[in-house]
Design an enzyme around this catalytic site. Structure first.
Site, PDB file in Angstrom:
ATOM      1  N   CYS A  71       0.868  -1.262   0.216  1.00 12.05           N
ATOM      2  CA  CYS A  71      -0.172  -0.099  -0.251  1.00 12.05           C
ATOM      3  C   CYS A  71       1.144   1.137  -0.006  1.00 12.05           C
ATOM      4  CB  CYS A  71      -0.807  -0.323   1.247  1.00 12.05           C
ATOM      5  SG  CYS A  71      -0.500   0.249   2.557  1.00 12.05           S
ATOM      6  N   HIS A 127      -0.610   6.555   6.119  1.00 10.91           N
ATOM      7  CA  HIS A 127       0.305   5.802   5.824  1.00 10.91           C
ATOM      8  C   HIS A 127       1.835   6.157   4.335  1.00 10.91           C
ATOM      9  CE1 HIS A 127       1.055   0.729   5.942  1.00 10.91           C
ATOM     10  NE2 HIS A 127       1.491   1.793   6.658  1.00 10.91           N
TER      11      HIS A 127
END
Ligand SMILES: *[C@@H]1O[C@H](CO)[C@@H](O)[C@H](O)[C@H]1NC(C)=O
Ligand SMILES: *[C@@H]1O[C@H](CO)[C@@H](O)[C@H](O)[C@H]1NC(C)=O
Ligand SMILES: *[C@@H]1O[C@H](CO)[C@@H](O)[C@H](O)[C@H]1NC(C)=O
Ligand SMILES: *[C@@H]1O[C@H](CO)[C@@H](O)[C@H](O)[C@H]1NC(C)=O
Ligand SMILES: *[C@@H]1O[C@H](CO)[C@@H](O)[C@H](O)[C@H]1NC(C)=O
Length: 422
Positions: A71, A127
């Site tokens: 990700c 993130h």
């Protein structure tokens, strides 16, 4: 300039929403975390996603839209229009304890949108690092941020407030239920846009950030492999575009799109122009009119963080794909009812295996599910792709993957992950 009311959604799968507004058009960019190729109702009738299915069918399902195997690298590409290996982010995702973030010398998409007068809002998962404030969403182009900095948070994992990771909690993970909860959230968003009278003026882009995690019941069948592998199951995204500007309905678009393309493409849809030095290509005209993609090749990833065990890399040119090195742990074709993984398997140790110096060649037009390795049959094609891979490899920025830092500890910050320690 009109501001868009924030709406809140958060399941393990709905992680990152970029919602910007101005005229023309409003843009809603939805990143569904870890959503697999076969985890949506429009491909798998056992998955209940009526709202997603309706949106996807009201526009174009992207059949050859690619992301990175995990990700952080994908999110970096969405934001910057550059491959992760240009930012040192090619090796896995950022751990909460690592004193690093997406390099600050890259311009993020919302910064460019703000120059065009857009209001920009991010909701859900970030993130891309948070060890100092400069790394965080509101310092990188977003007017507001409602979400979390790290890898995951949802109804089951609110104990994260104490800095605990859900993997310590051994909670059951019901992927189908989570996907349906995400679908309900997207239904709510759709409803809110309609209530505001701006649904028809909104361009909606939906994409996963990587393939489904096989060991957490994510499913990519019939594609091979899953999250953290270089196979199609890890990289070929569930994705669609619909709404303002999109001229085709109920259509499957098979042109090549890569994660790096979204930054210049969104910018173009917003009326702007991207820097010509990006890895990403402005695909807005191709998508708008469903014409041929402007892309013929892309890099799946190049990661040689641990050269002592050999790295991995993969490239696609036209119909051919070359995988050089260890492609990842889960290399099979997993049906939705597949069970039986060891939950203790650690992605970080399995991304690269010792001494795997093999190359594999596939023709994705004839063999999209990667059953037949053609590398022995076509050494000439292997050579051609390998040499192009080398061209990209020469541009690599060494992976920035520091050791965990004790100063990150949430106990120093009232029990929360907070910036201020790098
Ligand atoms: C950012 O800095 C890194 C390291 O100095 C450099 O390799 C890279 O080219 C820079 N990128 C941009 C877009 O300035
Ligand atoms: C998964 O969750 C859904 C929705 O909450 C529920 O209907 C289904 O029974 C659950 N499945 C399993 C195997 O627990
Ligand atoms: C969707 O909206 C309804 C009505 O406001 C609410 O009860 C429900 O919790 C929302 N669902 C999600 C997943 O946010
Ligand atoms: C939005 O578009 C649909 C389909 O073209 C149309 O039926 C509807 O009236 C439009 N709504 C608004 C608020 O313009
Ligand atoms: C979409 O991809 C699947 C799997 O590769 C393939 O079977 C199908 O023909 C493709 N559809 C289009 C319209 O290209």
């Amino acid at each position: 300039m009109e501001t868009f009311a924030s709406f809140i959604t958060c399941s393990i799968f709905v992680h990152f929403l970029l919602c910007v507004s101005a005229k023309p058009p409003h843009i809603l960019f939805i990143v569904a975390d870890d959503l697999g190729w076969n985890d949506v109702g429009f491909r798998n009738p056992d998955v209940l996603t009526p709202n997603i299915d309706k949106l996807a069918r009201s526009g174009m399902i992207l059949n050859s839209s690619y992301v990175m195997p995990v990700c952080t690298p994908s999110r970096n590409s969405f934001m910057t229009g550059h491959y992760a290996f240009k930012s040192g982010l090619q090796h896995l995702a950022i751990n909460p304890q690592q004193a690093t973030c997406a390099p600050l010398n890259y311009t993020f998409l919302p910064q460019k949108l703000k120059e065009l007068g857009y209001a920009t809002h991010a909701i859900g998962k970030w993130h891309l690092g948070f060890c100092k404030w400069e790394c965080t969403p509101t310092y990188r182009g977003f007017d507001t941020f409602f979400g979390f900095y790290n890898d995951q948070e949802d109804y089951y994992t609110l104990s994260v407030a104490g800095g605990k990771d859900f993997r310590d909690n051994k909670v059951p993970v019901n992927a189908t239920g989570m996907v349906t909860a995400m679908d309900e959230a997207i239904g709510n968003i759709t409803k809110a846009l309609k209530t505001k009278g701006i649904f028809n003026d909104t361009l909606i882009i939906f994409t996963t950030d990587n393939g489904g995690a096989v060991k957490f019941a994510g499913n990519n069948y019939p594609l091979r492999g899953g999250k953290a592998t270089l196979f199609e199951g890890g990289t070929r995204a569930t994705a669609f575009v619909t709404g303002a500007g999109i001229q085709k309905f109920n259509y499957e678009y098979s042109g090549l799109i890569h994660a790096v393309d979204w930054m210049p493409t969104v910018l173009s849809a917003a009326g702007g122009t991207a820097d010509s030095k990006l890895d990403g290509i402005d695909q807005w005209d191709s998508l708008r009119t469903a014409r041929e993609s402007k892309r013929n090749e892309f890099i799946y990833n190049i990661d040689d963080f641990r050269p002592e065990i050999g790295g991995h890399a993969a490239i696609r040119i036209g119909d051919y794909k070359l995988i050089d090195g260890y492609p990842g742990l889960h290399q099979g074709w997993y049906k939705p009812d597949h069970v039986g993984y060891d939950l203790n398997e650690d992605v970080s140790t399995n991304c690269m295996r010792p001494f795997f110096d093999k190359m594999m060649l596939f023709n994705l037009q004839d063999d999209p599910n990667e059953h037949v390795d053609l590398s022995r049959k076509h050494p000439d094609i292997v050579k051609k792709l390998k040499s192009r891979l080398e061209y990209y490899h020469n541009q690599i920025v060494p992976a920035n993957f520091p050791k965990n830092s004790a100063s990150s500890a949430p106990t120093s910050y009232g029990g929360f992950w907070s910036p201020g320690w790098c």
